[in-house]
Write a protein that holds these residues in place. Structure first.
Motif, PDB file in Angstrom:
ATOM      1  N   ARG A 141       0.840  -1.204   0.000  1.00  0.00           N
ATOM      2  CA  ARG A 141       0.000   0.000   0.000  1.00  0.00           C
ATOM      3  C   ARG A 141       0.873   1.250   0.000  1.00  0.00           C
ATOM      4  O   ARG A 141       1.951   1.265   0.626  1.00  0.00           O
ATOM      5  CB  ARG A 141      -0.943   0.004   1.209  1.00  0.00           C
ATOM      6  N   VAL A 147      -4.173   0.118  -2.260  1.00  0.00           N
ATOM      7  CA  VAL A 147      -3.468  -1.138  -2.522  1.00  0.00           C
ATOM      8  C   VAL A 147      -2.836  -1.084  -3.903  1.00  0.00           C
ATOM      9  O   VAL A 147      -3.514  -0.881  -4.912  1.00  0.00           O
ATOM     10  CB  VAL A 147      -4.450  -2.330  -2.425  1.00  0.00           C
ATOM     11  N   ALA A 252      -6.763  -4.405  -5.076  1.00  0.00           N
ATOM     12  CA  ALA A 252      -7.295  -5.018  -3.860  1.00  0.00           C
ATOM     13  C   ALA A 252      -8.373  -6.039  -4.213  1.00  0.00           C
ATOM     14  O   ALA A 252      -9.320  -5.732  -4.939  1.00  0.00           O
ATOM     15  CB  ALA A 252      -7.870  -3.945  -2.935  1.00  0.00           C
TER      16      ALA A 252
END
Length: 274
Positions: A141, A147, A252
């Motif tokens: 991150r 992410v 993500a």
């Protein structure tokens, strides 16, 4: 006078309390004391069962008082009782001074994003046995908490610390390949933190060649390593426990989106330390 059933109940009750009382004390003394106590209980019960001997309650209480006071005299500063009113009443009844265990401490655990241009990666690994089937998960991150990539892999049999070590090798290799020159690695295993901070070669020989290559890659990176409690490492923990196929994803996954959002909020988890 005291009958066998009541005798056994009373002695068992005191013996259980004695075990809790010396559980934090020295092993040798505690083992010796418990063997003597159990032998005496066995002798009392045999006498009451086979020889029809009856004991005064005062006799049993006097014996147990001697045992408890021996614990007190040898471990006046180390021994503690459980924090229960039941223990307190029993100890007061036989005239033994009580020492309550200290209250648990609470630690607030929260995930913090890095400062740009740093990239933060949280790592976690697991082994279903010792050794057992191993798996690992990692989440990258940026300073905004977004992410930038995550991966999950499974391997054969191994130990938990080997999983963490193998995952760190992958983490640094991927960061070098992506040209992420400022890397903050956060793990919940102190073994990995110690290895990276010291550049130690104290690892299993089958990983030695890969580890030496990883240390060479670190010369091109700025690396920061820190420890985080498991309660604050929930995103990486979800990546470890996923049932789908292994691989690398530059976004993500659905199963971690909620945990990522919680990390970016003011949500904290309280860790209780006894």
């Amino acid at each position: 006078m005291i009958k066998f059933g009541l005798l056994w109940h009373k002695i068992s009750l005191y013996a259980s309390l004695l075990w809790h009382k010396i559980s934090f004390c020295g092993i040798k003394f505690g083992l010796k004391l418990n063997i003597s106590l159990l032998w005496k209980i066995w002798d009392y019960c045999n006498q009451a069962t086979f020889n029809e001997v009856v004991y005064h309650q005062r006799t049993i209480s006097s014996f147990l008082k001697v045992v408890f006071k021996e614990v007190d005299s040898n471990f006046a500063k180390l021994g503690t009782t459980n924090n229960s009113w039941f223990d307190y009443l029993i100890l007061r009844r036989i005239g033994v001074e009580t020492r309550a265990a200290p209250p648990p401490s609470m630690i607030e655990v929260h995930w913090w994003p890095p400062v740009g241009p740093w990239m933060k990666v949280n790592t976690d690994g697991s082994a279903l046995g010792a050794p057992g089937s191993i798996a690992a998960g990692r989440v990258y991150r940026d300073h905004r908490g977004w992410v930038r990539g995550c991966f999950h892999f499974k391997r054969g049999l191994g130990f938990a610390f080997e999983t963490e070590l193998l995952a760190v090798i992958y983490v640094i290799t991927i960061a070098h390949h992506k040209d992420w020159r400022h890397l903050w690695l956060e793990a919940d295993l102190a073994y990995v933190v110690r290895l990276l901070n010291s550049h130690s070669l104290d690892i299993p020989w089958r990983f030695l060649a890969s580890w030496k290559w990883t240390l060479r890659l670190l010369q091109d990176l700025r690396l920061q390593v820190s420890h985080i409690y498991r309660e604050g490492n929930n995103v990486a923990d979800l990546m470890v426990n996923r049932d789908c196929s292994e691989g690398w994803w530059p976004y993500a996954l659905d199963e971690i989106k909620h945990a990522v959002a919680l990390d970016m909020s003011t949500y904290s988890i309280i860790r209780i330390k006894y």
